[in-house]
Scaffold this motif. Structure first.
Motif, PDB file in Angstrom:
ATOM      1  N   GLY A  81       0.780  -1.232   0.000  1.00 26.58           N
ATOM      2  CA  GLY A  81       0.000   0.000   0.000  1.00 26.58           C
ATOM      3  C   GLY A  81       0.813   1.283   0.000  1.00 26.58           C
ATOM      4  O   GLY A  81       0.274   2.357   0.296  1.00 26.58           O
ATOM      5  N   LYS A  82       2.098   1.210  -0.342  1.00 31.49           N
ATOM      6  CA  LYS A  82       2.942   2.419  -0.357  1.00 31.49           C
ATOM      7  C   LYS A  82       2.501   3.345  -1.489  1.00 31.49           C
ATOM      8  O   LYS A  82       2.345   2.919  -2.624  1.00 31.49           O
ATOM      9  N   GLN A  83       2.299   4.624  -1.171  1.00 36.04           N
ATOM     10  CA  GLN A  83       1.935   5.624  -2.170  1.00 36.04           C
ATOM     11  C   GLN A  83       3.128   6.451  -2.614  1.00 36.04           C
ATOM     12  O   GLN A  83       3.019   7.270  -3.514  1.00 36.04           O
ATOM     13  N   LEU A 100      14.907   1.845 -17.240  1.00 35.81           N
ATOM     14  CA  LEU A 100      14.012   3.004 -17.313  1.00 35.81           C
ATOM     15  C   LEU A 100      12.559   2.545 -17.273  1.00 35.81           C
ATOM     16  O   LEU A 100      11.733   3.139 -16.585  1.00 35.81           O
ATOM     17  N   ARG A 101      12.245   1.485 -17.982  1.00 40.72           N
ATOM     18  CA  ARG A 101      10.884   0.941 -17.972  1.00 40.72           C
ATOM     19  C   ARG A 101      10.478   0.572 -16.550  1.00 40.72           C
ATOM     20  O   ARG A 101       9.367   0.862 -16.107  1.00 40.72           O
ATOM     21  N   SER A 102      11.382  -0.044 -15.805  1.00 42.78           N
ATOM     22  CA  SER A 102      11.083  -0.422 -14.425  1.00 42.78           C
ATOM     23  C   SER A 102      10.865   0.806 -13.542  1.00 42.78           C
ATOM     24  O   SER A 102      10.011   0.791 -12.651  1.00 42.78           O
ATOM     25  N   MET A 103      11.620   1.856 -13.799  1.00 45.14           N
ATOM     26  CA  MET A 103      11.443   3.096 -13.033  1.00 45.14           C
ATOM     27  C   MET A 103      10.070   3.708 -13.328  1.00 45.14           C
ATOM     28  O   MET A 103       9.366   4.149 -12.419  1.00 45.14           O
ATOM     29  N   ILE A 104       9.680   3.717 -14.589  1.00 46.12           N
ATOM     30  CA  ILE A 104       8.369   4.249 -14.984  1.00 46.12           C
ATOM     31  C   ILE A 104       7.260   3.377 -14.407  1.00 46.12           C
ATOM     32  O   ILE A 104       6.249   3.868 -13.900  1.00 46.12           O
ATOM     33  N   ARG A 105       7.463   2.074 -14.463  1.00 46.19           N
ATOM     34  CA  ARG A 105       6.492   1.131 -13.921  1.00 46.19           C
ATOM     35  C   ARG A 105       6.279   1.360 -12.424  1.00 46.19           C
ATOM     36  O   ARG A 105       5.166   1.239 -11.917  1.00 46.19           O
ATOM     37  N   ALA A 106       7.333   1.709 -11.711  1.00 41.09           N
ATOM     38  CA  ALA A 106       7.219   1.986 -10.277  1.00 41.09           C
ATOM     39  C   ALA A 106       6.228   3.116 -10.037  1.00 41.09           C
ATOM     40  O   ALA A 106       5.476   3.102  -9.061  1.00 41.09           O
ATOM     41  N   ARG A 107       6.214   4.066 -10.936  1.00 43.52           N
ATOM     42  CA  ARG A 107       5.313   5.215 -10.806  1.00 43.52           C
ATOM     43  C   ARG A 107       3.876   4.849 -11.137  1.00 43.52           C
ATOM     44  O   ARG A 107       2.938   5.347 -10.529  1.00 43.52           O
ATOM     45  N   ASN A 108       3.685   3.973 -12.109  1.00 44.55           N
ATOM     46  CA  ASN A 108       2.348   3.695 -12.633  1.00 44.55           C
ATOM     47  C   ASN A 108       1.696   2.419 -12.112  1.00 44.55           C
ATOM     48  O   ASN A 108       0.491   2.249 -12.280  1.00 44.55           O
ATOM     49  N   GLY A 110      -0.365  -0.084 -10.316  1.00 44.58           N
ATOM     50  CA  GLY A 110      -1.449  -0.010  -9.332  1.00 44.58           C
ATOM     51  C   GLY A 110      -1.962   1.396  -9.086  1.00 44.58           C
ATOM     52  O   GLY A 110      -2.514   1.672  -8.032  1.00 44.58           O
ATOM     53  N   GLY A 111      -1.770   2.324 -10.015  1.00 46.02           N
ATOM     54  CA  GLY A 111      -2.211   3.709  -9.856  1.00 46.02           C
ATOM     55  C   GLY A 111      -1.027   4.638  -9.718  1.00 46.02           C
ATOM     56  O   GLY A 111       0.069   4.224  -9.379  1.00 46.02           O
TER      57      GLY A 111
END
Length: 143
Positions: A81-83, A100-108, A110-111
């Protein structure tokens, strides 16, 4: 004279494949070593990841071989549940498109969430600038 290679599909062939195919998350199967960059026997020798609360500390190269480990760490934080996720990157020397894809994925994943890139190296900052991603992350330079 050496033994001929095992027939495709045979148990000897499948066993040989099981130790040759890298498993990117976690340790290599049955004591096999995961391949690393040229001149490096094991990718774990050059990449480190440590998670403490909402901070993921990375070291080494973030590339196609290591990005899946970042993905797993992010998934764990998302499930918790980390925002806000902090990627501490002071020890990262190289990031490729998979990283870079993994970094972007971290942002996106689950919301939308805040992803802080903490202490990025010059090479990491250059990648974020070239790709136009600096506005998508909170950048905290080294102090």
């Amino acid at each position: 004279m050496s033994d001929p290679p095992p027939d495709e599909g045979s148990s000897a062939h499948m066993s040989r494949l099981a130790t040759a195919v890298p498993e990117y998350a976690g340790s290599a199967p049955h004591g096999a070593r995961r391949p690393g960059p040229r001149g490096v026997d094991d990718v774990d020798d050059v990449f480190g990841i440590e998670v403490n609360d909402d901070v993921i500390s990375l070291s080494g190269d973030l590339d196609a071989h290591t990005a899946p480990r970042l993905d797993e760490a992010v998934n764990d934080l998302v499930r918790a549940g980390k925002q806000r996720i902090v990627l501490e990157m002071s020890e990262v020397g190289f990031v490729d498109s998979s990283g870079l894809r993994s970094m972007i994925r971290a942002r996106n994943e689950g919301g939308d969430r805040d992803v802080v890139i903490q202490s990025p190296s010059n090479a990491t900052m250059r990648l974020l600038e070239i790709t136009g991603m600096t506005d998508h992350f909170v950048i905290e330079p080294a102090s």
